[in-house]
Design a protein around this motif. Structure first.
Motif, short mmCIF file in Angstrom:
data_model
loop_
_atom_site.label_atom_id
_atom_site.label_comp_id
_atom_site.label_asym_id
_atom_site.label_seq_id
_atom_site.Cartn_x
_atom_site.Cartn_y
_atom_site.Cartn_z
N SER A 123 -7.52 40.81 -33.07
CA SER A 123 -6.24 40.35 -33.51
C SER A 123 -5.43 41.17 -31.66
N LYS A 124 -6.21 42.62 -31.00
CA LYS A 124 -5.68 43.10 -30.35
C LYS A 124 -5.62 42.13 -28.96
N LEU A 125 -6.64 41.29 -28.56
CA LEU A 125 -6.65 39.76 -27.99
C LEU A 125 -5.62 39.47 -28.10
N ARG A 126 -5.99 38.44 -29.89
CA ARG A 126 -5.41 38.04 -29.69
C ARG A 126 -2.82 37.94 -29.00
N ARG A 127 -2.77 38.73 -29.95
CA ARG A 127 -1.40 39.42 -29.67
C ARG A 127 -1.46 39.44 -27.40
N LYS B 92 1.40 30.56 -34.41
CA LYS B 92 1.02 31.85 -33.42
C LYS B 92 0.09 32.36 -33.86
N SER B 93 -1.18 32.24 -32.53
CA SER B 93 -2.20 32.66 -32.96
C SER B 93 -2.36 34.33 -33.47
N TRP B 94 -1.66 34.72 -32.30
CA TRP B 94 -1.67 36.34 -32.56
C TRP B 94 -0.77 37.30 -33.72
N SER B 95 0.05 35.95 -34.24
CA SER B 95 1.11 36.57 -35.57
C SER B 95 0.07 36.63 -37.01
#
Length: 135
Positions: free
Chosen positions: A103-107, A126-129
């Motif tokens: 998730s850190k990479l996606r954010r 929104k892939s990061w959420s």
């Protein structure tokens, strides 16, 4: 569904949200659509369509790679990076694989996935959420 159909649907969707195309929209490598709104937010979108003879996984990876190479090293909140895709089971599988990344990479990447259905309607993810629990 062709890449051109995906592009046209996303352009229509962006315009409905108050975005305008920039003059250099079709001149940037790895970016099919470049749009901005009056608040100074930008959307950079790479689009893919279904390919008859091309490996779908490679098509997805190539498009994602082109988009990632365009992400500025100073990731700003006023820049949105989008990946426009047909809303098919194949691309949904690839998206789920993307969501398995940390998730850190996606954010950090902050890539919005824009899925276009056969009617030309756009769904934004929104892939990061997205939490892993929702998969």
């Amino acid at each position: 569904m062709s890449e051109e159909f995906v592009q046209k649907a996303i352009i229509k969707w962006l315009k409905s949200k108050g975005y305008r195309l920039t003059k250099d929209t079709y001149k940037l490598f790895g970016i099919d659509i470049k749009a901005y709104n009056l608040m100074g937010k930008y959307y950079f979108v790479e689009c893919r369509g279904e390919a008859e003879r091309e490996d779908g996984y490679l098509n997805f990876c190539a498009g994602l790679g082109q988009l990632i190479l365009r992400i500025n090293k100073d990731i700003k909140r006023w820049r949105n990076y989008g990946f426009g895709l047909p809303d098919t089971k194949h691309f949904e599988r690839q998206y789920k694989k993307f969501l398995s990344l940390p998730s850190k990479l996606r954010r950090t990447l902050r890539i919005c996935f824009l899925f276009v259905n056969e009617k030309g309607e756009v769904k934004e993810d929104k892939s990061w959420s997205v939490c892993k629990n929702k998969l």
